[in-house]
Each structure stands twice: as C-alpha cells, then as structure tokens.
Design a protein around this motif. Structure first.
Motif, PDB file in Angstrom:
ATOM      1  N   THR A 164       0.841  -1.212   0.000  1.00  0.00           N
ATOM      2  CA  THR A 164       0.000   0.000   0.000  1.00  0.00           C
ATOM      3  C   THR A 164       0.870   1.255   0.000  1.00  0.00           C
ATOM      4  OG1 THR A 164      -0.033   0.351   2.384  1.00  0.00           O
ATOM      5  CG2 THR A 164      -1.630  -1.229   1.519  1.00  0.00           C
ATOM      6  N   ASP A 165       0.212   2.398  -0.157  1.00  0.00           N
ATOM      7  CA  ASP A 165       0.918   3.667   0.049  1.00  0.00           C
ATOM      8  C   ASP A 165       1.099   3.867   1.569  1.00  0.00           C
ATOM      9  OD1 ASP A 165      -1.528   4.480   1.084  1.00  0.00           O
ATOM     10  OD2 ASP A 165      -2.059   5.746  -0.625  1.00  0.00           O
ATOM     11  N   ASN A 166       1.638   5.019   1.956  1.00  0.00           N
ATOM     12  CA  ASN A 166       1.906   5.164   3.398  1.00  0.00           C
ATOM     13  C   ASN A 166       0.905   6.064   4.105  1.00  0.00           C
ATOM     14  OD1 ASN A 166       2.628   7.594   2.442  1.00  0.00           O
ATOM     15  ND2 ASN A 166       4.748   7.566   3.177  1.00  0.00           N
ATOM     16  N   GLN A 167      -0.323   6.049   3.625  1.00  0.00           N
ATOM     17  CA  GLN A 167      -1.408   6.769   4.281  1.00  0.00           C
ATOM     18  C   GLN A 167      -1.895   5.884   5.440  1.00  0.00           C
ATOM     19  OE1 GLN A 167      -2.878   9.752   2.852  1.00  0.00           O
ATOM     20  NE2 GLN A 167      -4.003   9.832   4.784  1.00  0.00           N
ATOM     21  N   PHE A 168      -1.194   5.988   6.578  1.00  0.00           N
ATOM     22  CA  PHE A 168      -1.509   5.086   7.689  1.00  0.00           C
ATOM     23  C   PHE A 168      -2.966   5.257   8.113  1.00  0.00           C
ATOM     24  CE2 PHE A 168       3.060   5.697   7.795  1.00  0.00           C
ATOM     25  CZ  PHE A 168       3.464   4.375   7.719  1.00  0.00           C
ATOM     26  N   THR A 211       0.461  -1.132   7.520  1.00  0.00           N
ATOM     27  CA  THR A 211      -0.590  -0.145   7.301  1.00  0.00           C
ATOM     28  C   THR A 211      -1.935  -0.842   7.471  1.00  0.00           C
ATOM     29  OG1 THR A 211      -0.554  -0.704   4.948  1.00  0.00           O
ATOM     30  CG2 THR A 211       0.693   1.240   5.608  1.00  0.00           C
ATOM     31  N   THR A 212      -3.018  -0.056   7.598  1.00  0.00           N
ATOM     32  CA  THR A 212      -4.358  -0.646   7.519  1.00  0.00           C
ATOM     33  C   THR A 212      -5.158   0.101   6.456  1.00  0.00           C
ATOM     34  OG1 THR A 212      -5.268   0.771   9.245  1.00  0.00           O
ATOM     35  CG2 THR A 212      -4.404  -1.361   9.945  1.00  0.00           C
ATOM     36  N   LEU A 213      -6.185  -0.579   5.949  1.00  0.00           N
ATOM     37  CA  LEU A 213      -6.940  -0.055   4.800  1.00  0.00           C
ATOM     38  C   LEU A 213      -8.150   0.768   5.212  1.00  0.00           C
ATOM     39  CD1 LEU A 213      -6.948  -3.431   2.851  1.00  0.00           C
ATOM     40  CD2 LEU A 213      -5.475  -1.473   2.368  1.00  0.00           C
ATOM     41  N   GLY A 214      -8.254   1.141   6.476  1.00  0.00           N
ATOM     42  CA  GLY A 214      -9.427   1.881   6.951  1.00  0.00           C
ATOM     43  C   GLY A 214     -10.398   0.928   7.626  1.00  0.00           C
ATOM     44  N   ARG A 215     -11.221   1.477   8.550  1.00  0.00           N
ATOM     45  CA  ARG A 215     -12.141   0.625   9.302  1.00  0.00           C
ATOM     46  C   ARG A 215     -13.066  -0.140   8.355  1.00  0.00           C
ATOM     47  NH1 ARG A 215     -12.657   0.838  14.660  1.00  0.00           N
ATOM     48  NH2 ARG A 215     -13.316  -1.296  14.238  1.00  0.00           N
TER      49      ARG A 215
END
Ligand code: ASP
Ligand code: MG
Length: 478
Positions: A164-168, A211-215
């Motif tokens: 993924t990108d680094n938008q944690f 990273t996570t992909l959002g809730r």
C-alpha cells in the motif's frame, strides 16, 4: 496469473463470523463445501468481533497515560483466543504451537502499548501496528482450527502480500506491487493445494511498514486479492442475509435483495448502507467479478448477488413489481446554504466554494443548486459544519462585503434518505410516486438531489422524520 483465471474463490469472514468457536465451526463447514466446488479457495479474515475497537482504545488511552483499557483488552484477547484454541484444536502439538503463537502476539501487543504510553503519543503509524494484532491473532487461530479439521491450510500475514501507500490508517493498495508479491507469496500455496487464511484489513508499505486499509477494510482486502488473483467470485460472509431493502431496525419488514447491480450497491454503500465497505466495490466492478454477501449463520439463504449488469429477466421482474429497490440513510449531517442575488451568472463561485470546503477535509454527500442560481446548498457531517462555515466566510469575504452573497448558514441537524430506483430512466412517474408517498405521510422534504447516475433520489428531511420517511419509501419496494 492466467492459469488460475476464474478458478479461484475468495471468501471473507467478518468479525462475528469468527467471533466465537461456534462461528468458526460454521466457517469450517463453509470452507469444506467451497473446496468441493472450486479449484482454489482463499480465506480472508477480520479480527474477532469488537477486537479492533478495543485495540484502538488501548493505544489511544495508553498515549494519555491510562493503561486500564489495555489491561482489560489484554485479558479479553487472551481469554477469547485461548478459548477458541481449546475448543477447536484437538491435536496436542498443534494446540501448544498455536497457544505459543497467540502468546507471542499478545506479548508484542503489550510491548507496543507500553512504548506508546512511555512516549505519550500514538501516531497513525503506531496505531496501525497495534490494531493489526486483531487480524493476526484471528488467522493464527483460524488456520490452526482448519488444519486440525484436516484442511490443508496456512496463515498468511497480508503485510507480506498487499502493498500500500503510506497513508496510515487509510492506506490505498498499489496493485502492481501487490500482484508481484502475490505471485511469490500466495500462488505457490494455492498450486500446492493449500487454502491460505489471510489477514484482512492489513497491508504494508514498500518498505514493509504495517498499514491498515481503513475501518471495515477486510472486505477491501478480499476485493484486492480477488482482483489480483482473477478470482471467479468474491464472497463476503457476515451476520445478516445479504443486502436488505432497508435497515431492519427502521423498517421491520425489510427483506433481502436477491440481485443488485454494481451501480445500485455503490449508491447504497455511499449513502450509508453498512453492509459493504464502499471501496470494496470499485476494484471488483472494474474486474467484472461477481460479489456475494452471505450469512454465516443461515447458509440456507441465498444472500445477495452483486454483479455488473442485471439480466433482462431480472430487470423485467423488478421493474414490474417495484418502484424502489432499497432505502438507506445518512444521519448526522447539516445543510450548508450559500445564498445571494449576486451569485447569478457569476462564473466560478461554485468552484471556489467547493475548493474551500475541500481544504477542511469534509465529505460532501449531497449538493443541490436552485435554478435561479441564487443559492447553493450542500450537506456536510455535523462535526465539520462550523469549520466549513468559517472557511467559506473567509473565502467569500469579498462577495459578502459587496453583498453579492447575503449569507452562509447551516441548517439544524438533518438526515439524507436515499431511495435506489433502478428504473427511473425507463419508467415514468417514479419521482411522482416517491413524493406522493412522502406527502401521504406528511413528511416535509427540505432538499432534493436526483443522482446523475439515474438510479437514485436523495431527500433531506428533519431528523425526527427519519423513521416515517423510511417507512413511506419502503412501502414502494413491493
Ligand atoms: N477489523 C477491522 C475493523 O473492525 C476490519 C474489518 O473487520 O473489516 O475495522
Ligand atoms: Mg465489516
């Protein structure tokens, strides 16, 4: 990945579908059945129900010097995962090995939270590492339970395969890099007849940072893997019978919708239906992969099939019988209105307004403009309203000073109710019936937006009218 084309089934189990030993036993049966019908099966798992929330809270509270939530969470995680191991795994050495992996993960969780408490700060990056524990624990137990039942399986940490990108906390997948990793990390397992049990929700940057992909991102994980593996179908196992015609808490006679097009489900997801993570839908649409939403606890039900186009027959059936296919709502928004006679014919006002709103990070689920061009109105989440007004007053200070714009104001808290009406384009009178139904129930409509997608109408109503509006519109689903 052509050799596996359309021969792979990707199945995702949500939190409640793995939340108890009993649920995991259902999962086992589901996997056994799928194995008979598909050449390759990939399982994606969420954390056990409620675990992700508890992990977040542990880290956030620890950063404020409070370790109570952490201590409770630690005990809860230990109890639930140990219990699942005890109940599901018979073979002694496998049991010991699994308990030891669970303990290692718990120790890691503990060290991370201690570090956060010492630093007094929980950065998005640190949070992602902490919350990743939920899915890592889940796949450890799940894979062991499947193995014990004689299914050839292996736990896979998605940080090894989803890049993924680094938008944690809200990372986006990088498909090319993911594809390359899947080729090395997943395909050989499939070719060797294993069922990989992959952590949902997680990925890692190119440098390998978690990273996570959002809730709710496990659906997204399943979609990403489905696309990369050129899967035949992606199935989402949850605790309801698919996508419903309305929230059953608001309309008791809500029913499962058997078939939905991607378009329709996107409208539903966007306008608040909680069944599918909105981002999930896009990659599978682009790849033309059918998606099913199924109930782990009631496998006799067919659930909802989501696909690119409805067949002629499905269109005919639903267009004869219904005006509306589903109703959904977004609560907790306010309408912001910008009005002034001087806005008439002035180019670029709307562009400036929305550029300014964009700087606040507020999402805008609905926009309408009076054809007189004297007022423009849009919805934002309640918690953003004050900030949006502030930014607009600054951006439009000149126009306000010259009285070209008279005022910028926010309504009370309201709700947006969206009706998905797939036949609006071909059928006369759909909007008429919608508004008559509302009038019959004495609902006052504050604003209207007719989706340019031509499959939905959105209405803004007062919060206290929510239930009546849903009922009135739900009456048109049959
Ligand atoms: N466990 C994660 C969450 O609760 C991801 C998911 O369940 O989809 O947000
Ligand atoms: Mg979910």
């Amino acid at each position: 990945m052509a050799q596996n084309k359309r021969e792979t089934l990707v199945m995702k189990f949500g939190g409640t579908s793995v939340g108890t030993p009993e649920a995991i036993r259902f999962g086992l049966e589901i996997v056994r059945q799928a194995q008979k019908d598909w050449k390759h099966v990939v399982v994606v798992s969420s954390a056990f129900s409620q675990v992700t929330d508890a992990l977040y809270q542990s880290a956030v509270q620890a950063s404020r010097g409070n370790l109570t939530v952490f201590e409770q969470t630690y005990q809860m995680l230990k109890k639930r995962h140990f219990l699942a191991v005890e109940e599901l795994i018979n073979e002694d050495s496998l049991k010991l090995q699994t308990l030891s992996t669970v303990t290692e993960l718990l120790t890691l969780f503990s060290s991370l939270v201690q570090a956060i408490s010492v630093l007094g700060e929980a950065s998005p990056r640190a949070l992602d590492t902490v919350v990743s524990m939920g899915e890592r624990l889940a796949v450890t137990v799940l894979a062991a339970a499947f193995s014990d039942a004689g299914i050839k399986t292996q736990a896979v940490d998605a940080s090894q395969i989803i890049v993924t990108d680094n938008q944690f906390q809200n990372a986006a997948p990088l498909f090319d890099l993911t594809q390359a990793k899947v080729q090395i990390g997943l395909l050989p397992l499939l070719e060797a007849g294993f069922i990989p049990v992959v952590t949902g929700f997680l990925g890692a940057t190119e440098e390998g940072i978690r990273t996570t992909l959002g809730r709710g991102g496990s659906d997204y994980s399943a979609a990403i893997l489905g696309v990369v593996l050129e899967a035949g179908e992606v199935w989402i196992w949850t605790d309801v019978n698919g996508v419903m015609t309305a929230d059953p808490r608001l309309a008791r006679d809500a029913e499962t919708i058997p078939v939905l097009s991607y378009r329709e489900v996107s409208e539903l997801a966007y306008f608040g239906a909680k069944v599918l993570h909105p981002k999930t839908i896009r990659p599978v649409v682009e790849a033309g992969i059918p998606l099913r939403v199924l109930n782990t606890f009631d496998r006799t039900k067919p659930g909802t099939l989501i696909q690119e186009q409805l067949s002629e027959k499905e269109i005919e059936i639903s267009s004869n019988s219904t005006i509306i296919k589903a109703v959904t709502a977004i609560k907790g928004v306010q309408l912001i209105t910008v009005e002034g006679r001087g806005m008439l014919g002035v180019p670029g006002v709307a562009a400036r307004i929305f550029s300014a709103v964009a700087t606040t990070g507020a999402t805008v689920p609905l926009i309408t403009e009076a054809s007189s061009e004297q007022s423009l109105c849009f919805a934002v989440p309640v918690e953003m309203a004050a900030c949006v007004i502030d930014v607009l007053e600054k951006t439009l200070a000149d126009e306000i000073y010259r009285r070209n714009i008279d005022r910028v104001w926010a309504s009370e808290e309201v709700v947006i109710v969206t009706a998905v009406c797939p036949h609006m384009r071909h059928k006369l009178g759909v909007a008429g019936k919608v508004f008559s139904a509302l009038a019959d129930h004495e609902v006052n409509v504050l604003a209207i937006a007719h989706g340019s997608s031509e499959v939905s109408i959105s209405l803004v109503v007062a919060t206290q009218d929510l239930e009546t509006t849903i009922k009135a519109l739900h009456g048109l689903t049959r």
